[in-house]
Design a protein around this motif. Structure first.
Motif, PDB file in Angstrom:
ATOM      1  N   ARG A  11       0.829  -1.219   0.000  1.00 44.20           N
ATOM      2  CA  ARG A  11       0.000   0.000   0.000  1.00 44.20           C
ATOM      3  C   ARG A  11       0.860   1.264   0.000  1.00 44.20           C
ATOM      4  O   ARG A  11       0.363   2.362  -0.282  1.00 44.20           O
ATOM      5  CB  ARG A  11      -0.927   0.003   1.215  1.00 44.20           C
ATOM      6  CG  ARG A  11      -1.959  -1.122   1.189  1.00 44.20           C
ATOM      7  CD  ARG A  11      -2.688  -1.253   2.508  1.00 44.20           C
ATOM      8  NE  ARG A  11      -3.584  -2.402   2.531  1.00 44.20           N
ATOM      9  CZ  ARG A  11      -4.064  -2.964   3.638  1.00 44.20           C
ATOM     10  NH1 ARG A  11      -3.745  -2.443   4.821  1.00 44.20           N
ATOM     11  NH2 ARG A  11      -4.867  -4.001   3.586  1.00 44.20           N
ATOM     12  N   ASP A  12       2.135   1.094   0.351  1.00 39.29           N
ATOM     13  CA  ASP A  12       3.044   2.249   0.364  1.00 39.29           C
ATOM     14  C   ASP A  12       3.600   2.572  -1.023  1.00 39.29           C
ATOM     15  O   ASP A  12       4.290   3.578  -1.203  1.00 39.29           O
ATOM     16  CB  ASP A  12       4.212   1.986   1.326  1.00 39.29           C
ATOM     17  CG  ASP A  12       3.740   1.827   2.766  1.00 39.29           C
ATOM     18  OD1 ASP A  12       2.717   2.443   3.107  1.00 39.29           O
ATOM     19  OD2 ASP A  12       4.388   1.080   3.532  1.00 39.29           O
ATOM     20  N   ARG A  19       2.508  -1.646  -8.154  1.00 40.65           N
ATOM     21  CA  ARG A  19       1.800  -2.193  -6.994  1.00 40.65           C
ATOM     22  C   ARG A  19       0.938  -3.390  -7.407  1.00 40.65           C
ATOM     23  O   ARG A  19       0.936  -4.440  -6.748  1.00 40.65           O
ATOM     24  CB  ARG A  19       0.934  -1.099  -6.371  1.00 40.65           C
ATOM     25  CG  ARG A  19       0.200  -1.537  -5.124  1.00 40.65           C
ATOM     26  CD  ARG A  19      -0.549  -0.374  -4.482  1.00 40.65           C
ATOM     27  NE  ARG A  19      -1.615   0.145  -5.346  1.00 40.65           N
ATOM     28  CZ  ARG A  19      -1.687   1.383  -5.791  1.00 40.65           C
ATOM     29  NH1 ARG A  19      -0.750   2.265  -5.466  1.00 40.65           N
ATOM     30  NH2 ARG A  19      -2.689   1.780  -6.570  1.00 40.65           N
ATOM     31  N   ALA A  65      -5.274  -4.363  -7.047  1.00 39.76           N
ATOM     32  CA  ALA A  65      -4.599  -3.496  -6.068  1.00 39.76           C
ATOM     33  C   ALA A  65      -4.989  -2.033  -6.294  1.00 39.76           C
ATOM     34  O   ALA A  65      -4.187  -1.127  -6.115  1.00 39.76           O
ATOM     35  CB  ALA A  65      -3.087  -3.684  -6.165  1.00 39.76           C
ATOM     36  N   VAL A  67      -6.840   1.490  -5.570  1.00 45.16           N
ATOM     37  CA  VAL A  67      -7.232   2.267  -4.391  1.00 45.16           C
ATOM     38  C   VAL A  67      -8.732   2.545  -4.418  1.00 45.16           C
ATOM     39  O   VAL A  67      -9.412   2.469  -3.387  1.00 45.16           O
ATOM     40  CB  VAL A  67      -6.436   3.587  -4.309  1.00 45.16           C
ATOM     41  CG1 VAL A  67      -6.909   4.430  -3.131  1.00 45.16           C
ATOM     42  CG2 VAL A  67      -4.940   3.313  -4.224  1.00 45.16           C
ATOM     43  N   LEU A  98      -6.307  -5.652  -2.601  1.00 47.66           N
ATOM     44  CA  LEU A  98      -5.411  -5.085  -1.598  1.00 47.66           C
ATOM     45  C   LEU A  98      -6.175  -4.112  -0.692  1.00 47.66           C
ATOM     46  O   LEU A  98      -5.845  -3.983   0.487  1.00 47.66           O
ATOM     47  CB  LEU A  98      -4.251  -4.370  -2.296  1.00 47.66           C
ATOM     48  CG  LEU A  98      -3.184  -3.725  -1.407  1.00 47.66           C
ATOM     49  CD1 LEU A  98      -2.520  -4.756  -0.495  1.00 47.66           C
ATOM     50  CD2 LEU A  98      -2.126  -3.030  -2.265  1.00 47.66           C
ATOM     51  N   TYR A  99      -7.186  -3.469  -1.241  1.00 47.22           N
ATOM     52  CA  TYR A  99      -7.954  -2.481  -0.477  1.00 47.22           C
ATOM     53  C   TYR A  99      -9.376  -2.998  -0.261  1.00 47.22           C
ATOM     54  O   TYR A  99      -9.820  -3.963  -0.902  1.00 47.22           O
ATOM     55  CB  TYR A  99      -7.980  -1.144  -1.225  1.00 47.22           C
ATOM     56  CG  TYR A  99      -6.608  -0.535  -1.387  1.00 47.22           C
ATOM     57  CD1 TYR A  99      -6.039   0.233  -0.373  1.00 47.22           C
ATOM     58  CD2 TYR A  99      -5.868  -0.748  -2.554  1.00 47.22           C
ATOM     59  CE1 TYR A  99      -4.774   0.781  -0.522  1.00 47.22           C
ATOM     60  CE2 TYR A  99      -4.606  -0.206  -2.707  1.00 47.22           C
ATOM     61  CZ  TYR A  99      -4.050   0.556  -1.687  1.00 47.22           C
ATOM     62  OH  TYR A  99      -2.800   1.093  -1.834  1.00 47.22           O
ATOM     63  N   GLY A 124      -8.904  -5.910   1.591  1.00 47.65           N
ATOM     64  CA  GLY A 124      -8.684  -4.830   2.545  1.00 47.65           C
ATOM     65  C   GLY A 124      -8.251  -5.263   3.937  1.00 47.65           C
ATOM     66  O   GLY A 124      -7.152  -5.784   4.147  1.00 47.65           O
TER      67      GLY A 124
END
Length: 766
Positions: A11-12, A19, A65, A67, A98-99, A124
């Motif tokens: 997430r960074d 990503r 992935a 956002v 990922l979210y 998430g």
């Protein structure tokens, strides 16, 4: 690094493409599989992020992935749903984000499940929770395949609830206990006495091991900043109770799960690997975490594996490497190390054979901590033994008797000797007497067997011959047909009664059958072997009138790996004094002149002095018989033993041995150390000592001697002796043979002493 943590750290990454690519990679990496790992696949009009088969079920992965929140109407979800519908219930769909995704996505997935498809959504916050709780992805898939299909679940419940279902404490504990007992079955069959539970008394060593195991509890390993030690080396002498302690550790399930084996079992490294793999995924790490208990794995009696030392060393090295592998598994799930303590036991006398294997390893060393019961433990343990063996000591025991019975093996043999004797009076006893009394009773009992020709004397000769046979074979093990051969060669009239004799020896608790191979027999205790071998040596020497055989028997004993020659020597002394009084002095005289025997004897005595033990009077006498030895190493060792404070020898004895040692050790590079010991006996200012120093042409020795004169503030006495001995003239003669430069410090010391100068940090001031 923990792979779940790697997912969270994605997430960074600001670059969306980078990503997404890395997320797809890791999602494929964490999946289990049967034959081939998950692979990317392209088919007409479709791109599949990953497909794999596990437990004969096909899985299809979709990884996102992004956002922006994914909804049922978004292209990402509709594309995935289409892939699932096209395959008509043939695959399980894994939608990984990922979210966080919209709650409506979970509802839409649940509808698909009701229609007969099956989809699991992992998104998430799920990744944060599985990272914190550390659940294997295999367990998640198993749970969802069972309950998800039944309840049409698309979203996993809490990870904690899945772990509680998977690792139900009662069933998990039963599983580990069963595996632990099976793993240690051979060890338990060979060594566990039916009296173990009634005899065992908790000692300081139990508390010590328990404290080490607490540091290895899974809950502690999650918080620990420094890795606890996972190897404990328990070193002590034969008969100290190492195997009894091992049995107790193996039986433990309260604070840790105990299991173990004997080092001389075959392929111990493979057995240990199999044990951990049978515990569950990640070598049972999750099971141990759910119960918050570590494993304590005992490898008992490394010394008994000396018969095949090189192969066994490789196996132990393999075990040490396996510990590293377990730690890698643990580190991948945020434990500082794996929750396991390996306890190795070994007789102190064989430690040198194994020392290099453990060199450099972080370990706990427990040395000579259990060889005797403490004064507070002994009354309790005597009471336990007397109740179990049905005897009662009616008189107060002397301090010497208490000392003998404080040895665990002595108390055991004593108890077996007086079993069912009721009230008894115990007079002065010593170690040899305990075992001798045991075999004397066995000689009396053998008459009840009515085996023709098996008299009490023949019994003693036979079992002593068997002891020599096993020592020569370097293993406490003998085949029944080997016993037959010994009977044929030495007691031919007993051949028809071979089976009866063997059964009698088993019945009288002298030998036992190996539970793993009934054709093999072995002595119940190594102390039996040592005492009987001592008897065999004495009667053979008497019969053959050949003292030189003592060196041969000593060599066989030292090389055997199953007996301790120094104990045999003590038994020889006892047997000689009590049964062959005219022979024992000749045996002792021979040993005193045997460089082979005395060199090894000195090493043993010096190691005991290092821990402030006092040398026995008989050993002191033995050393002093060899005062004129030409062997520099031997005479030097003798000197260091004699001058030890704990031995409290007379000034004259120390002086005579110093003179002999100093004169006969010209090749000893550290001869100056002999001089340093003189101070404890007030011998630095002595005419004979100074005459000895005049023989030295080594400046270092002079510097040490003169330095001690100054340090001990005995310069006045020295000046008088120096003048009487014409020291200045003698020293000049010595210096004239050597480079002058080498003697500068010696000259400064002499000047300082003779002129009564103050000595400050190597310099003199008037």
């Amino acid at each position: 690094m923990n792979i779940y943590k790697e997912i969270i750290e994605l997430r960074d990454i600001d670059n969306a493409v980078d990503r997404g690519y890395k997320f797809e990679q890791i999602i494929r990496e964490i999946q289990p599989w049967d034959r081939k790992p998950p692979v990317v696949a392209s088919v007409p009009s479709e791109q599949l992020d990953g497909i794999f088969v596990w437990k004969n079920q096909a899985y299809l992965i979709e990884s996102k992935a992004k956002v922006d929140q994914i909804t049922p109407g978004s292209h990402d979800w509709e594309d995935f749903e289409l892939k699932i519908r096209r395959r008509k219930n043939a695959v399980v769909g894994l939608f990984c984000s990922l979210y966080n995704v919209s709650e409506n996505v979970y509802e839409r997935a649940k509808e698909l499940n009701r229609e007969g498809h099956y989809v699991i959504v992992l998104a998430g916050d799920f990744w944060d929770e599985i990272n914190n709780k550390q659940l294997a992805i295999e367990d998640l898939l198993d749970y969802m395949n069972l309950f998800g299909r039944v309840k049409f679940l698309s979203k996993p419940p809490s990870i904690e609830s899945i772990k509680n279902w998977f690792y139900d404490q009662e069933s998990t504990e039963k599983k580990i206990l069963d595996i632990s007992k099976k793993s240690s079955a051979t060890f338990l069959r060979r060594h566990k006495s039916p009296f173990h539970e009634s005899l065992y008394i908790r000692r300081d060593i139990d508390n010590l091991i328990e404290s080490y195991s607490k540091d290895l509890k899974p809950s502690s390993l999650k918080k620990a900043k420094e890795q606890p030690k996972q190897i404990c080396l328990l070193r002590d002498y034969s008969g100290s109770g190492k195997t009894t302690l091992s049995l107790e550790l193996i039986n433990n399930s309260l604070t840790f799960f105990g299991t173990g084996l004997t080092a001389n079992e075959s392929d111990i490294d493979e057995k240990i690997s199999l044990f951990f793999s049978s515990l569950g995924q990640k070598s049972g790490l999750y099971e141990l975490e759910s119960l918050n208990k570590p494993i304590v794995f005992v490898i008992d009696s490394l010394d008994e594996a000396n018969y095949d030392l090189q192969r066994k060393k490789k196996e132990v090295l393999s075990i040490l490497k396996f510990i590293d592998e377990l730690n890698i598994i643990a580190e991948s799930t945020d434990f500082i190390c794996f929750p396991v303590l390996f306890v190795f036991t070994i007789r102190e006398d064989y430690w040198r054979d194994w020392e290099s294997i453990f060199e450099g390893r972080r370990r706990i060393d427990v040395n000579k901590r259990i060889s005797t019961f403490s004064s507070s433990e002994l009354p309790k343990v005597v009471e336990k033994y007397s109740k179990s063996y049905n005897y009662n000591i009616t008189n107060e025991l002397s301090s010497e008797t208490n000392k003998v019975l404080s040895s665990p093996i002595n108390l055991l043999i004593f108890s077996e000797t007086y079993k069912f004797q009721g009230d008894i009076v115990v007079n002065e006893i010593w170690e040899g007497n305990v075992i001798d009394t045991y075999f004397t009773r066995k000689k009396e009992d053998i008459h009840k067997r009515y085996i023709p020709g098996l008299t009490s004397n023949v019994l003693y000769q036979l079992i002593s011959l068997l002891s020599f046979h096993v020592v020569k074979g370097k293993k406490n093990s003998i085949l029944q047909n080997e016993v037959d051969l010994i009977l044929r060669e030495n007691f031919s009239m007993l051949i028809p009664y071979s089976d009866e004799i063997i059964n009698a020896l088993i019945s009288e608790l002298i030998i036992v059958r190996d539970p793993e191979n009934l054709s093999y027999l072995r002595f119940r205790h190594s102390r039996f072997i040592e005492f009987l071998l001592a008897y065999y040596i004495v009667i053979t020497i008497q019969k053959d009138n050949n003292l030189s055989k003592l060196d041969y028997y000593a060599q066989v004993s030292f090389e055997s790996g199953i007996v301790l020659m120094f104990r045999i020597h003590d038994d020889i002394r006892y047997i000689g004094k009590t049964k062959f009084p005219n022979l024992i002095s000749k045996i002792e005289d021979y040993y005193s002149q045997s460089n082979f025997f005395m060199t090894k004897k000195m090493l043993r005595l010096r190691s005991e002095i290092a821990v402030n033990s006092k040398t026995d009077k008989e050993d002191i006498a033995l050393i002093l018989k060899n005062i004129n030895s030409n062997d520099s190493e031997l005479i030097t060792s003798a000197y260091f033993i004699i001058v030890a404070k704990s031995n409290n020898q007379s000034q004259l004895t120390v002086l005579n041995l110093f003179l002999a040692a100093f004169k006969n050790s010209t090749n000893y590079n550290e001869r100056y150390k002999l001089i340093a010991k003189l101070d404890n006996h007030n011998l630095l200012v002595n005419e004979k000592v100074l005459d000895c120093i005049f023989l030295s042409e080594i400046p270092k020795e002079w510097e040490v001697y003169l330095g001690l004169i100054i340090e001990k503030n005995i310069c006045d006495d020295f000046r008088e002796l120096w003048k009487q001995s014409e020291g200045e003239i003698k020293l000049k003669k010595i210096i004239s043979k050597i480079e002058v430069e080498d003697w500068r410090q010696v000259n400064k010391l002499i000047i300082g002493i003779m002129d009564n100068l103050d000595f400050i940090k190597g310099e003199f001031e008037s």
